[in-house]
Design a protein around this motif. Structure first.
Motif, PDB file in Angstrom:
ATOM      1  N   ALA A   1       0.847  -1.196   0.000  1.00  8.64           N
ATOM      2  CA  ALA A   1       0.000   0.000   0.000  1.00  8.64           C
ATOM      3  C   ALA A   1       0.881   1.244   0.000  1.00  8.64           C
ATOM      4  O   ALA A   1       1.804   1.371   0.812  1.00  8.64           O
ATOM      5  CB  ALA A   1      -0.901  -0.012   1.235  1.00  8.64           C
ATOM      6  N   GLY A   2       0.615   2.152  -0.951  1.00 12.89           N
ATOM      7  CA  GLY A   2       1.381   3.389  -1.054  1.00 12.89           C
ATOM      8  C   GLY A   2       2.652   3.263  -1.858  1.00 12.89           C
ATOM      9  O   GLY A   2       3.349   4.263  -2.096  1.00 12.89           O
TER      10      GLY A   2
ATOM     11  N   PRO B   1       7.096  -6.631  -0.293  1.00 20.15           N
ATOM     12  CA  PRO B   1       6.079  -6.707  -1.341  1.00 20.15           C
ATOM     13  C   PRO B   1       4.678  -6.595  -0.746  1.00 20.15           C
ATOM     14  O   PRO B   1       4.477  -6.751   0.454  1.00 20.15           O
ATOM     15  CB  PRO B   1       6.315  -8.097  -1.944  1.00 20.15           C
ATOM     16  CG  PRO B   1       7.737  -8.419  -1.616  1.00 20.15           C
ATOM     17  CD  PRO B   1       7.970  -7.811  -0.261  1.00 20.15           C
ATOM     18  N   GLY B   2       3.699  -6.340  -1.607  1.00 18.25           N
ATOM     19  CA  GLY B   2       2.322  -6.263  -1.132  1.00 18.25           C
ATOM     20  C   GLY B   2       1.618  -7.596  -1.253  1.00 18.25           C
ATOM     21  O   GLY B   2       2.233  -8.660  -1.140  1.00 18.25           O
ATOM     22  N   GLY B   3       0.332  -7.512  -1.512  1.00 15.82           N
ATOM     23  CA  GLY B   3      -0.462  -8.723  -1.654  1.00 15.82           C
ATOM     24  C   GLY B   3      -0.460  -9.552  -0.380  1.00 15.82           C
ATOM     25  O   GLY B   3      -0.571  -9.023   0.727  1.00 15.82           O
ATOM     26  N   THR B   4      -0.269 -10.846  -0.535  1.00 18.64           N
ATOM     27  CA  THR B   4      -0.286 -11.739   0.620  1.00 18.64           C
ATOM     28  C   THR B   4       1.091 -11.946   1.223  1.00 18.64           C
ATOM     29  O   THR B   4       1.265 -12.750   2.140  1.00 18.64           O
ATOM     30  CB  THR B   4      -0.856 -13.116   0.213  1.00 18.64           C
ATOM     31  OG1 THR B   4      -0.044 -13.660  -0.834  1.00 18.64           O
ATOM     32  CG2 THR B   4      -2.283 -12.998  -0.243  1.00 18.64           C
TER      33      THR B   4
END
Length: 610
Positions: free
Chosen positions: A65-66, A94-97
């Motif tokens: 996020a961001g 990293p994002g996601g899961t």
């Protein structure tokens, strides 16, 4: 490059077999790892951009996020903007899961040694050749990979996720105080008391997750953690559901997580005082109600020994009724109540061997537990005054003597009943004897003779009926509880001399038995002494003048009253020539004997001793 695998021509081109390969065409033939992980690379000659290339992160999770990524690099822009850490292939983290942690080394230790966020971030590589090599190199994770002690396999810090080792650091704090086994005074807590135990090692999210479990929430407690003050509040484990402190006492129920010096686990000053306040009984002997948990408590030193420490701070108050054994039955018309079972049969003061006064006070009317032994609201003693004589024997409201006996005996062939009624009722031959004649009558409401009673099934036990103490007219009486008659025994217990004697301090003609046996009802005078006693001058005078010449007729006022009753003057005995005689009591000219002087048989004589 120092930060990734060294690429080769074959990553993007088919390496020709000979140098005569030029054909005027840019030949792109994507090899491994460009097409790793099912990536489908392509090159746009118009924009000069590569896309869907593994090497530029196309198979990775999206940005956090961001954050943002640049996964479609311009082949002609070579200024470092497409290889900046954290803004190109993936963000950090990293994002996601992906787990929300930027401690890359925790999971990718074979590749990266350390990562320090910043702009730009600082990175130290363990093996740069393992980065962007077509494989996500993951360390085999355990519960102690990120925190805790690997050699002991204990996931609780120290160390913390950033290597913290001090209890004054939030990541460490009082972890070991809470989860170390064998504290010796409380249940061994578990991670699940305060955290949700993750199902996999990929759980890190850079947030301290507190998910209060049992027993932290026991008793309706609503725990909370103040990250600024580093304190826990409203937890069952620290006494939030318990009664407040006793008068003058204090508790510390909001512990500081970073203060680990024993001040939050001191007996009597942390979760509760000893004893607790509020409506808790003001008694310091914890074991009377918590026998399963605590063995002893010393109020002076605030020290305890434990029956089972694992039952302490376990979500349940293990409390028992102190009077908890099967034989502790309240008196309600049954002979099998606690008084008979403990005072009389087992020679104990209660089922735990503690004196009643320890809890109920010296007067039995409340003491530290605040419960009177006469408390009708508590169902004690059937609402009757247990300090009244008739509570244990006799029949209320006024008959203190048996029947009934202390075990509801009602037959005269039992020692408890015997001939009580016969003695306490007047007859033509004796007065109604008072209790004090044969017993020491205790003051009103004094129960020392009850709680101090010496019970025994054997008549040979000294004190079994040791409350017999003769006085008044019975002084000098001998009580033999072991005397028996018959085989099998049909009578027992004898009282001799004084009341049951020959009138001269000797034994009676008929041996009286207290319980059972026969007492002749004809010629009752001869039960104690001969109709014509052969003592003193009796054998000379009895046949001449008869008993009534010297003694008044037997009646309730003068017979068996503790004194020898003799007429003061003997006047004109028919057939004996008239005259008069004056009797002289013992202590006069005849010493211990009776005497007389005067005129009888027509003769005048001086003092004559018998």
């Amino acid at each position: 490059s120092g930060w990734h695998r060294d690429p080769a021509c074959a990553d993007c081109h088919a390496v020709p077999a000979s140098q005569l390969h030029t054909d005027g065409v840019v030949g792109l033939s994507w090899g491994y790892p460009s097409n790793a992980d099912t990536a489908t690379p392509s090159f746009d000659f118009g924009t000069t951009r590569c896309s869907n290339v593994y090497c530029h992160g196309t198979t990775l999770m999206g940005p956090k996020a961001g954050g943002s990524v640049s996964r479609t690099p311009d082949w002609k822009v070579v200024n470092g903007s497409y290889d900046a850490c954290g803004t190109t292939c993936h963000t950090n983290p990293p994002g996601g899961t992906h787990i929300a942690s930027d401690k890359c080394q925790m999971c990718h230790g074979a590749t990266i040694a350390s990562f320090v966020p910043g702009n730009p971030p600082s990175v130290t590589w363990a093996n740069a050749q393992s980065h962007v090599n077509g494989t996500v190199d993951l360390t085999t994770l355990t519960c102690t990979t990120c925190h805790g002690d690997t050699p002991t396999n204990d996931p609780a810090p120290p160390k913390g996720t950033m290597g913290e080792t001090l209890t004054t650091q939030k990541a460490v704090g009082a972890h070991q105080d809470h989860v170390s086994a064998g504290s010796g005074w409380h249940r061994d807590p578990a991670c699940a008391d305060c955290h949700t135990v993750p199902a996999s090692q990929m759980h890190t999210n850079n947030v301290t997750d507190l998910a209060w479990g049992y027993p932290a929430t026991a008793g309706g407690a609503t725990p909370a953690y103040d990250a600024v003050a580093t304190s826990c509040g409203n937890t069952y484990c620290h006494g939030t559901t318990l009664a407040g402190p006793k008068a003058g006492g204090a508790v510390s129920r909001t512990p500081d997580w970073e203060v680990v010096n024993g001040s939050y686990d001191a007996c009597g000053t942390t979760c509760h005082t000893n004893p607790p306040g509020g409506s808790h009984v003001a008694h310091t002997d914890c074991k009377i109600c918590h026998t399963a948990v605590i063995a002893t408590f010393n109020p002076a030193g605030q020290t305890a020994t434990w029956t089972s420490p694992t039952l302490h701070v376990n979500g349940t108050i293990e409390s028992n009724s102190y009077h908890d054994l099967g034989q502790w039955t309240t008196p309600g018309g049954s002979a099998n109540h606690h008084g008979s079972n403990y005072f009389l049969t087992n020679a104990r003061r209660d089922e735990h061997g503690t004196a009643c006064t320890a809890c109920h006070g010296a007067d039995y009317l409340g003491g530290t537990v605040g419960v009177s032994c006469n408390d009708t609201s508590a169902g004690c003693h059937n609402g009757k005054n247990w300090q009244d004589c008739t509570f244990c024997h006799g029949t209320g409201p006024s008959q203190s003597n048996p029947p009934l006996g202390v075990r509801n005996e009602n037959a005269t062939n039992t020692l408890a009943v015997g001939r009580h009624v016969a003695h306490l009722t007047s007859s033509a031959s004796h007065v109604a004897f008072a209790c004090v004649t044969c017993h020491v009558v205790p003051p009103a409401n004094d129960v020392g003779h009850t709680t101090g009673y010496i019970p025994s099934a054997s008549l040979a036990t000294t004190g079994h009926h040791g409350d017999v103490a003769f006085s008044l007219g019975a002084t000098g009486m001998t009580w033999n509880v072991n005397a028996t008659q018959g085989a099998p025994v049909t009578a027992r217990g004898t009282c001799t001399r004084a009341c049951h004697g020959n009138g001269q301090g000797g034994l009676p003609v008929v041996t009286p038995y207290w319980a059972g046996g026969n007492w002749p009802t004809a010629n009752v005078c001869g039960n104690c002494h001969a109709a014509s006693p052969n003592t003193g001058e009796h054998n000379k005078h009895a046949g001449e003048v008869g008993c009534s010449a010297c003694h008044p007729g037997a009646n309730t006022a003068t017979h068996m009253n503790g004194s020898e009753t003799v007429n003061g003057t003997i006047n004109g005995i028919p057939g004996q020539g008239g005259g008069s005689v004056i009797t002289i009591p013992p202590g006069g000219v005849c010493g211990p004997s009776w005497g007389c002087q005067g005129t009888c048989h027509g003769k005048n004589h001086g003092p004559e001793c018998f």
